[in-house]
Scaffold this motif. Structure first.
Motif, mmCIF file in Angstrom:
data_model
loop_
_atom_site.group_PDB
_atom_site.id
_atom_site.type_symbol
_atom_site.label_atom_id
_atom_site.label_comp_id
_atom_site.label_asym_id
_atom_site.label_seq_id
_atom_site.Cartn_x
_atom_site.Cartn_y
_atom_site.Cartn_z
ATOM 1 N N ARG A 152 3.104 2.618 2.411
ATOM 2 C CA ARG A 152 1.879 2.998 1.705
ATOM 3 C C ARG A 152 1.618 4.491 1.862
ATOM 4 N NH1 ARG A 152 -2.222 0.252 1.905
ATOM 5 N NH2 ARG A 152 -1.303 -1.738 2.534
ATOM 6 N N GLU A 153 0.967 5.057 0.885
ATOM 7 C CA GLU A 153 0.639 6.479 0.914
ATOM 8 C C GLU A 153 -0.701 6.663 1.625
ATOM 9 O OE1 GLU A 153 0.832 8.305 -2.891
ATOM 10 O OE2 GLU A 153 2.809 7.472 -3.364
ATOM 11 N N LEU A 154 -0.648 7.310 2.749
ATOM 12 C CA LEU A 154 -1.835 7.524 3.567
ATOM 13 C C LEU A 154 -2.481 8.860 3.236
ATOM 14 C CD1 LEU A 154 -0.188 6.463 6.951
ATOM 15 C CD2 LEU A 154 -1.701 5.051 5.545
ATOM 16 N N ALA A 155 -3.784 8.916 3.378
ATOM 17 C CA ALA A 155 -4.480 10.187 3.198
ATOM 18 C C ALA A 155 -4.066 11.161 4.294
ATOM 19 C CB ALA A 155 -5.987 9.958 3.226
ATOM 20 N N LYS A 156 -4.253 12.441 4.020
ATOM 21 C CA LYS A 156 -3.869 13.474 4.974
ATOM 22 C C LYS A 156 -4.557 13.250 6.315
ATOM 23 C CE LYS A 156 -3.739 18.504 5.620
ATOM 24 N NZ LYS A 156 -4.094 19.831 5.027
ATOM 25 N N GLY A 157 -3.763 13.276 7.382
ATOM 26 C CA GLY A 157 -4.306 13.138 8.728
ATOM 27 C C GLY A 157 -4.497 11.719 9.204
ATOM 28 N N VAL A 158 -4.191 10.718 8.379
ATOM 29 C CA VAL A 158 -4.345 9.311 8.775
ATOM 30 C C VAL A 158 -3.043 8.840 9.411
ATOM 31 C CG1 VAL A 158 -4.758 6.960 7.961
ATOM 32 C CG2 VAL A 158 -6.035 8.874 6.981
ATOM 33 N N ARG A 159 -3.132 8.267 10.574
ATOM 34 C CA ARG A 159 -1.938 7.788 11.265
ATOM 35 C C ARG A 159 -1.451 6.479 10.646
ATOM 36 N NH1 ARG A 159 -5.218 9.596 15.748
ATOM 37 N NH2 ARG A 159 -4.239 11.357 16.824
ATOM 38 N N VAL A 205 -6.115 4.551 3.546
ATOM 39 C CA VAL A 205 -4.806 3.886 3.629
ATOM 40 C C VAL A 205 -4.252 3.487 2.270
ATOM 41 C CG1 VAL A 205 -5.351 3.083 5.949
ATOM 42 C CG2 VAL A 205 -5.759 1.559 3.993
ATOM 43 N N GLY A 206 -4.936 3.820 1.193
ATOM 44 C CA GLY A 206 -4.400 3.572 -0.134
ATOM 45 C C GLY A 206 -4.734 2.201 -0.691
ATOM 46 N N ALA A 207 -4.135 1.917 -1.835
ATOM 47 C CA ALA A 207 -4.426 0.676 -2.556
ATOM 48 C C ALA A 207 -3.925 -0.543 -1.782
ATOM 49 C CB ALA A 207 -3.773 0.725 -3.933
ATOM 50 N N ASP A 208 -4.517 -1.691 -2.107
ATOM 51 C CA ASP A 208 -4.150 -2.961 -1.458
ATOM 52 C C ASP A 208 -4.168 -2.824 0.066
ATOM 53 O OD1 ASP A 208 -3.768 -4.651 -3.709
ATOM 54 O OD2 ASP A 208 -1.842 -3.668 -4.095
ATOM 55 N N PRO A 209 -5.292 -2.452 0.643
ATOM 56 C CA PRO A 209 -5.321 -2.168 2.084
ATOM 57 C C PRO A 209 -5.068 -3.380 2.966
ATOM 58 C CG PRO A 209 -7.547 -2.215 1.209
ATOM 59 C CD PRO A 209 -6.621 -2.266 0.028
ATOM 60 N N LEU A 210 -5.195 -4.597 2.413
ATOM 61 C CA LEU A 210 -4.957 -5.790 3.222
ATOM 62 C C LEU A 210 -3.602 -6.417 2.914
ATOM 63 C CD1 LEU A 210 -8.548 -7.286 3.255
ATOM 64 C CD2 LEU A 210 -7.361 -5.979 5.029
ATOM 65 N N ALA A 211 -2.741 -5.669 2.251
ATOM 66 C CA ALA A 211 -1.342 -6.068 2.076
ATOM 67 C C ALA A 211 -0.504 -5.401 3.158
ATOM 68 C CB ALA A 211 -0.842 -5.652 0.695
ATOM 69 N N PRO A 237 3.004 -5.426 -3.454
ATOM 70 C CA PRO A 237 3.160 -5.290 -4.890
ATOM 71 C C PRO A 237 2.916 -3.876 -5.394
ATOM 72 C CG PRO A 237 1.133 -6.453 -4.349
ATOM 73 C CD PRO A 237 1.921 -6.314 -3.087
ATOM 74 N N THR A 238 2.186 -3.084 -4.642
ATOM 75 C CA THR A 238 1.893 -1.721 -5.079
ATOM 76 C C THR A 238 3.072 -0.786 -4.838
ATOM 77 O OG1 THR A 238 -0.420 -2.065 -4.569
ATOM 78 C CG2 THR A 238 0.300 0.209 -4.794
ATOM 79 N N HIS A 239 3.767 -0.976 -3.710
ATOM 80 C CA HIS A 239 4.774 -0.001 -3.295
ATOM 81 C C HIS A 239 6.196 -0.544 -3.267
ATOM 82 C CE1 HIS A 239 0.904 1.097 -1.338
ATOM 83 N NE2 HIS A 239 1.196 2.235 -1.902
ATOM 84 N N GLY A 240 6.422 -1.790 -3.567
ATOM 85 C CA GLY A 240 7.787 -2.307 -3.497
ATOM 86 C C GLY A 240 7.814 -3.797 -3.707
#
Length: 447
Positions: free
Chosen positions: A373-380, A362-368, A10-13
């Protein structure tokens, strides 16, 4: 292709779909300072939830071990290459045995581990995977999917064990025996109860038991005789570009090579089987996600699989032992102290599931399930599911590629779940195993 074309949250699409009845019930809160997970939120998609999951505190000492749940804190410890040693998978039992001159790579640390990882890296490099193993993956996947179609019904765990064993065997060098029979032998070994059920050693503990006592357990002897020894003998006569040939060159004994083969069996074969089963479960439960997966190119398909793996890491915990004081610097807004100093000798429990669900990483709604999703810098994209630092899984590329090759073929069929899958847990590392994932392949509609 737009982000919406492959997204699913719901956050990204597109709105994520989840059947609350399919997930485990809410567990009890573990304390007034802990944030437990809301498993009935509309965006909740994790199937492998545990009652003891809790997101906070990010760092704490519980009187026995340090518990780290923040992605950044977990990463700092895994990258503290000279400050910690491996303590998971009963590593400290293995390092105490005098029966092995060469420790398995899983249990090594420091310069010895660095040299060994550098030496075997060429077998897992992306260009090597594509050049040497891609056609084998496709051929084997075609064979197994054709068998499933012919039978009309299949236990996916058994099929994917045969598939993952046949691929990993090429990398390791276990190519001088019947791969289907080898899969049965390894399955029999890993299905054995622990030698001492009360000690909680589990799957990796059984490897340790063998390392320490070399007891004559029939599945191990059978694997040694029918799979490992023929491979060793063939490579002594004619070395190849695989792990066993490298170990022979390094002077490993037959028993030391056997332990490495079993370690690769646990790390490369069994875990890939579980991931393919989990990804199948997700994509059959969510028709929109399945359609987006099949419509995408390889990069988009892999991004969806990486997101499933982030959400459902096979291994839930990693353990390290501090050999010198470690200072953890916390990100602003984490809560608690700005820094923590973990003393030398302390046992550190790294919560991979919680690190993968850290909103700061890992951004909002981490269990969706949100592939874009928009990841923080350096997060795979898969977060910590393959680990980090010098012990990061070397087989990550081959695991994702072989999963994609198989799933493309499977999910294009008129296939559906014929049972409700269930999870079992390997308590030593709190790794899940997907069971009772029975698939029905319906007859194709007439043209």
């Amino acid at each position: 292709m737009t982000h919406d074309a492959i997204d699913g949250c719901p956050t990204h699409g597109h709105a994520a779909t989840h059947d609350p009845a399919a997930g485990p019930p809410d567990g009890p809160a573990t304390g007034p300072t802990r944030d437990t997970i809301n498993r009935h939120a509309a965006s909740y998609a994790r199937k492998s939830a545990r009652p003891d999951d809790c997101a906070t505190p990010a760092v704490e000492f519980d009187g026995e071990r340090w518990q780290l749940r923040s992605h950044d804190a977990v990463r700092q410890v895994l990258r503290a290459t000279t400050s910690t040693t491996q303590a998971g998978f009963n590593a400290e039992m293995v390092t105490g045995t005098d029966r092995l001159r060469q420790r398995p790579v899983l249990f090594q640390d420091g310069e010895a581990h660095r040299r060994q990882r550098k030496a075997i890296a060429r077998y897992f490099a992306p260009v090597t995977v594509t050049a040497n193993y891609r056609d084998i993956m496709a051929t084997r996947a075609d064979e197994l999917v054709a068998e499933m179609v012919s039978a009309g019904r299949a236990d996916l765990a058994k099929v994917t064990m045969r598939y993952s064993v046949s691929i990993a065997a090429q990398v390791v060098g276990l190519t001088n025996s019947d791969p289907n029979a080898m899969a049965r032998r390894l399955d029999a070994f890993f299905a054995m109860p622990p030698a001492a059920p009360s000690d909680g050693t589990g799957r990796f503990g059984r490897i340790v038991d063998y390392v320490r006592s070399l007891r004559s357990v029939p599945p191990m002897l059978s694997f040694r005789r029918h799979d490992v020894m023929p491979a060793i003998e063939a490579r002594r006569a004619q070395p190849r570009q695989d792990v066993i040939s490298h170990l022979i060159e390094q002077g490993y004994s037959e028993d030391e090579i056997l332990i490495e083969c079993v370690t690769y069996g646990a790390a490369g074969m069994v875990t890939t089987r579980e991931f393919i089963s989990m990804a199948t479960w997700h994509l059959l439960d969510d028709q929109a996600a399945r359609e987006r997966y099949l419509a995408g190119d390889e990069a988009h398909r892999l991004r969806i699989l990486e997101e499933i793996l982030r959400l459902e890491p096979i291994v839930s915990h990693l353990l390290r032992r501090a050999v010198e004081p470690i200072t953890i610097t916390m990100q602003p807004g984490t809560g608690g102290q700005e820094t923590y100093t973990i003393p030398a000798g302390a046992l550190i429990d790294l919560h991979i599931r919680m690190a993968n669900a850290d909103e700061r990483a890992v951004g909002a709604d981490p269990l969706a399930l949100c592939p874009q999703r928009e990841l923080a810098k350096g997060v795979r994209p898969e977060a910590m599911s393959f680990g980090d630092g010098p012990h990061r899984c070397p087989g990550n590329v081959i695991a994702m590629q072989e999963s994609d090759v198989f799933l493309q073929r499977l999910l294009r069929l008129p296939v559906r779940l014929a049972s409700q899958p269930r999870l079992e847990w390997e308590e030593l590392i709190k790794a899940y195993a997907v069971r009772d994932i029975i698939l029905q392949i319906d007859a194709a509609a007439p043209a």
